[in-house]
Scaffold this active site. Structure first.
Site, PDB file in Angstrom:
ATOM      1  N   ARG A 225      79.928  18.089  33.229  1.00  0.00           N
ATOM      2  CA  ARG A 225      78.655  17.807  34.014  1.00  0.00           C
ATOM      3  C   ARG A 225      78.477  19.023  34.929  1.00  0.00           C
ATOM      4  O   ARG A 225      79.713  19.388  35.762  1.00  0.00           O
ATOM      5  CB  ARG A 225      78.696  16.604  34.543  1.00  0.00           C
ATOM      6  CG  ARG A 225      78.131  15.413  33.628  1.00  0.00           C
ATOM      7  CD  ARG A 225      76.766  15.335  33.011  1.00  0.00           C
ATOM      8  NE  ARG A 225      76.583  14.448  32.232  1.00  0.00           N
ATOM      9  CZ  ARG A 225      76.386  14.428  30.874  1.00  0.00           C
ATOM     10  NH1 ARG A 225      76.825  15.553  30.212  1.00  0.00           N
ATOM     11  NH2 ARG A 225      76.091  13.434  30.091  1.00  0.00           N
ATOM     12  N   HIS A 273      73.122  23.469  27.937  1.00  0.00           N
ATOM     13  CA  HIS A 273      73.491  22.043  27.633  1.00  0.00           C
ATOM     14  C   HIS A 273      73.393  21.461  26.284  1.00  0.00           C
ATOM     15  O   HIS A 273      72.555  20.728  26.023  1.00  0.00           O
ATOM     16  CB  HIS A 273      72.861  20.997  28.733  1.00  0.00           C
ATOM     17  CG  HIS A 273      73.415  19.808  28.757  1.00  0.00           C
ATOM     18  ND1 HIS A 273      73.453  19.115  30.038  1.00  0.00           N
ATOM     19  CD2 HIS A 273      74.047  19.026  27.894  1.00  0.00           C
ATOM     20  CE1 HIS A 273      74.138  17.813  29.742  1.00  0.00           C
ATOM     21  NE2 HIS A 273      74.636  18.079  28.430  1.00  0.00           N
TER      22      HIS A 273
END
Ligand code: NDP
Ligand code: OXD
Length: 310
Positions: A225, A273
């Site tokens: 993350r 992502h």
């Protein structure tokens, strides 16, 4: 009374979930947000971002499923305290991550970023080819994704290690556990892969102190993350040569704003992502199995320990 399973995420994928439910759990009334039907019938919710005031809107809610592997997008304090939360553990998302990390490690291992830079200046200069067995790969996080990635990297012959909170035993992998073992793990890692969940303990963990424990010239693949990485520390480590390349699939914020320093660094390679995504067909099948487990009083796969945050 009929049970409603409410899906609140990408509606196109939701329709694929609906088809799996229609075939394999026809007794469940599967609905896609905002078509909630009778809120009193909603016992199960799958969401990336659940609606606010969950307890008031759906007083009979019994389980919240994350539509992805991470659960850091949930505000646990705002969820009913006893509501079970389940993260996504399904074969499709695992396969996607194995593909992405394998291409990243092979690309770094075989100097592809350096050849791209050479191509820009028309330079034909072969670099030494190192056998995989001489490249030390280390994975932060030995969960469902970390272990699957390591199994594939072992097949290529890399020298593999992993680090986690609790001690694991994984055949062929040197396993390290806990903060005290982190420096030793880092000291033997040429390519570092971050596959940790975002928690208070892992936020800003990829920082100058951690980079300093890696061998000079080490490389980073970050697929955890964005907030786990201190961007300025990464830029400084690349400029000083402490790190030599970084592949980032996650950033903070996302999307990364145009003009951000991370975009411009020649040794940073960014993807938006996409390392892996929940695959609707296999995900719905796994969730149906978890509903069976829940109804039978058996433990659900991927049940989150709220005290740990993952
Ligand atoms: P798991 O929960 O299965 O595994 C998490 C691992 O991290 C465990 O081994 C755990 O240790 C370890 N860990 C957690 N906190 C710490 C800590 N403080 N110190 C040391 N180890 C720690 O997660 P998954 O493998 O399913 O997923 C990992 C993450 O990957 C997700 O949370 C998400 O953030 C990211 N992800 C990114 C995607 C992308 O496209 N970029 C796609 C999917 C996921 P232990 O085993 O001891 O509990
Ligand atoms: C996830 C992700 O957590 O896509 O599933 O990042």
């Amino acid at each position: 009374m009929t049970t409603t399973f409410l899906y609140k995420s990408d509606p196109v994928r939701g329709r694929q979930w609906a088809e799996v439910f229609r075939q394999h759990a026809p007794e469940i009334d599967f609905r896609i947000w905002p078509d909630v039907g009778d809120p009193q019938r909603v016992r199960f919710l799958a969401a990336w971002e659940p609606p606010a005031d969950l307890a008031t809107q759906f007083p009979q809610l019994e389980v919240l499923f994350s539509s992805g592997a991470g659960v850091d997008q949930f505000d646990f304090a705002a969820l009913p305290p006893a509501l079970p939360v389940v993260r996504m553990v399904e074969p499709g998302i695992v396969r996607g991550m194995v593909e992405y990390v394998t291409q990243a490690v092979l690309s770094l291992h075989r100097d592809i970023p350096a050849y791209r830079r050479q191509q820009q200046t028309g330079e034909w200069r072969p670099l030494p080819v190192r056998p995989a067995a001489e490249r030390r790969v280390g994975v932060l996080g030995l969960g469902s994704l970390g272990q699957a990635v390591l199994a594939q990297l072992l097949d290529f012959g890399f020298d593999c290690a992993g680090w986690s909170r609790s001690q694991h035993v994984v055949e062929g992998v040197q396993c390290f556990a806990g903060q005290e073992a982190l420096p030793a793990f880092l000291a033997r890692t040429d390519i570092l892969i971050c596959l940790l969940p975002l928690t208070d303990a892992t936020r800003r963990m990829l920082n100058a102190t951690l980079f300093a424990h890696l061998p000079q010239g080490a490389m980073l693949v970050h697929v955890g993350r964005g907030p786990q990485l201190v961007s300025d520390d990464l830029l400084a480590a690349l400029d000083s040569g402490q790190l030599s390349e970084a592949m980032l699939d996650v950033t903070d914020p996302e999307p990364l704003p145009a003009g951000h320093a991370l975009w411009k660094h020649p040794r940073i390679h960014i993807t938006p992502h996409i390392a892996s995504m929940t695959q609707p067909l296999s995900a719905a099948a796994v969730v149906i199995d978890n509903l069976r487990r829940f109804n039978a009083g058996e433990p659900m796969i991927g049940l989150v320990d709220r005290t740990r945050g993952y």
